[in-house]
Design a protein around this motif. Sequence first.
Motif, mmCIF file in Angstrom:
data_model
loop_
_atom_site.group_PDB
_atom_site.id
_atom_site.type_symbol
_atom_site.label_atom_id
_atom_site.label_comp_id
_atom_site.label_asym_id
_atom_site.label_seq_id
_atom_site.Cartn_x
_atom_site.Cartn_y
_atom_site.Cartn_z
ATOM 1 N N GLY A 36 0.924 -1.372 0.056
ATOM 2 C CA GLY A 36 -0.011 -0.224 -0.001
ATOM 3 C C GLY A 36 0.833 1.063 0.176
ATOM 4 N N ILE A 37 1.631 1.163 0.832
ATOM 5 C CA ILE A 37 2.917 2.399 0.899
ATOM 6 C C ILE A 37 3.472 2.686 -0.404
ATOM 7 N N LEU A 38 3.943 1.448 -0.987
ATOM 8 C CA LEU A 38 4.374 1.843 -2.593
ATOM 9 C C LEU A 38 3.429 2.077 -3.570
ATOM 10 N N LEU A 39 2.334 1.592 -3.536
ATOM 11 C CA LEU A 39 1.437 2.292 -4.512
ATOM 12 C C LEU A 39 1.076 3.655 -4.126
ATOM 13 N N GLY A 40 1.000 4.204 -3.071
ATOM 14 C CA GLY A 40 0.771 5.508 -2.861
ATOM 15 C C GLY A 40 1.981 6.269 -2.940
ATOM 16 N N LEU A 41 3.199 5.816 -2.949
ATOM 17 C CA LEU A 41 4.162 6.510 -3.472
ATOM 18 C C LEU A 41 4.414 6.739 -4.985
ATOM 19 N N ALA A 42 3.492 5.692 -5.713
ATOM 20 C CA ALA A 42 3.560 5.675 -7.054
ATOM 21 C C ALA A 42 2.734 7.024 -7.203
ATOM 22 N N VAL A 43 1.459 6.973 -6.792
ATOM 23 C CA VAL A 43 0.799 8.066 -6.853
ATOM 24 C C VAL A 43 1.289 9.443 -6.834
ATOM 25 N N ALA A 44 2.168 9.343 -5.752
ATOM 26 C CA ALA A 44 2.715 10.734 -5.496
ATOM 27 C C ALA A 44 3.881 11.283 -6.473
ATOM 28 N N ILE A 45 4.314 10.059 -7.192
ATOM 29 C CA ILE A 45 5.267 10.450 -8.268
ATOM 30 C C ILE A 45 4.603 11.012 -9.355
ATOM 31 N N LEU A 46 3.473 10.254 -9.673
ATOM 32 C CA LEU A 46 2.374 10.581 -10.770
ATOM 33 C C LEU A 46 1.931 11.871 -10.612
ATOM 34 N N GLY A 47 1.789 12.318 -9.372
ATOM 35 C CA GLY A 47 1.224 13.636 -8.989
ATOM 36 C C GLY A 47 2.466 14.714 -9.420
ATOM 37 N N ALA A 48 3.611 14.347 -8.943
ATOM 38 C CA ALA A 48 4.594 15.477 -8.970
ATOM 39 C C ALA A 48 5.166 15.482 -10.513
ATOM 40 N N ILE A 49 4.670 14.661 -11.403
ATOM 41 C CA ILE A 49 4.955 14.486 -12.764
ATOM 42 C C ILE A 49 3.584 15.417 -13.323
ATOM 43 N N LEU A 50 2.667 15.312 -12.861
ATOM 44 C CA LEU A 50 1.502 16.059 -13.363
ATOM 45 C C LEU A 50 1.454 17.493 -13.012
ATOM 46 N N GLY A 51 2.259 17.751 -12.089
ATOM 47 C CA GLY A 51 2.247 19.296 -11.825
ATOM 48 C C GLY A 51 1.424 19.516 -10.416
ATOM 49 N N ILE A 52 1.355 18.863 -9.607
ATOM 50 C CA ILE A 52 0.550 19.073 -8.208
ATOM 51 C C ILE A 52 1.083 20.263 -7.538
ATOM 52 N N LEU A 111 -1.165 10.700 1.342
ATOM 53 C CA LEU A 111 -1.333 11.959 2.060
ATOM 54 C C LEU A 111 -0.043 12.613 2.947
ATOM 55 N N ASN A 112 1.166 11.724 2.494
ATOM 56 C CA ASN A 112 2.254 12.340 3.242
ATOM 57 C C ASN A 112 2.845 13.419 2.619
ATOM 58 N N PRO A 113 3.066 14.580 2.957
ATOM 59 C CA PRO A 113 3.424 15.690 2.767
ATOM 60 C C PRO A 113 5.035 15.355 2.162
ATOM 61 N N LYS A 114 5.852 14.644 2.762
ATOM 62 C CA LYS A 114 7.234 14.279 2.497
ATOM 63 C C LYS A 114 7.338 13.835 1.224
ATOM 64 N N ALA A 115 6.496 13.124 0.859
ATOM 65 C CA ALA A 115 6.663 12.207 -0.367
ATOM 66 C C ALA A 115 6.553 13.174 -1.443
ATOM 67 N N TYR A 116 5.476 14.101 -1.540
ATOM 68 C CA TYR A 116 5.399 14.899 -2.803
ATOM 69 C C TYR A 116 6.556 15.989 -2.798
#
Length: 199
Positions: free
Chosen positions: A44-60, A117-122
């Motif tokens: 679950g943590i890794l999937l959340g991290l993958a979403v964070a990566i995608l979010g960073a790429i898409l310009g969160i 929801l981890n701010p550090k990841a983003y």
Amino acid sequence: MIEATLTLIFTTLLLLGSPGPAPLALAATGATFGVRGGLAFLAGILLGLAVAILGAILGINALFLAFPKAAVAMQIIGAAYIVFIAYKIATAAVISGESSSQKNAPTFIQGFILNLLNPKAYAAFLALFTQFLLPFENQLTAYALTGLVCFLVAVIVDVIWLCLGSLIKPMFTQPKQARLLRVSFALLMLASVAWALLK
């Protein structure tokens, strides 16, 4: 290219391998429930991290700059959820067997939400993509491969944290030691959240 990749790997190790909410939660989970009991949480943590990566790429980041209140709201929600996970770790019962371990271990969904929801990841991925993007002419390729390298490093780092936690699992069969260690992990998680929010 090799130098840029090694720099990216090293920086990712520092950013994602340092004691933050997710690594500390994984270590506490490994220590309390063992590696097997923590695999769903890790996934679950890794999937959340993958979403964070995608979010960073898409310009969160651009979204948060345009709507600062959204960034503050996410930080507050993320901090509150991490506090919940820390509380769950601190108050976990002493386990006596493998079935109990499996039953009470943090779930896949909890791991996913934790990193989602981890701010550090983003913050980490925004820094990596703006400062250490791999030098490919095609922008999409550069972002995709940079994200892939970051994710692979994260997989290794998170597995190590889970395994390191499991090495001290025998200490968790003693009620006093178990409570002290769980509370210590929880307090470290809370301190990492406070540090991230103050920065």
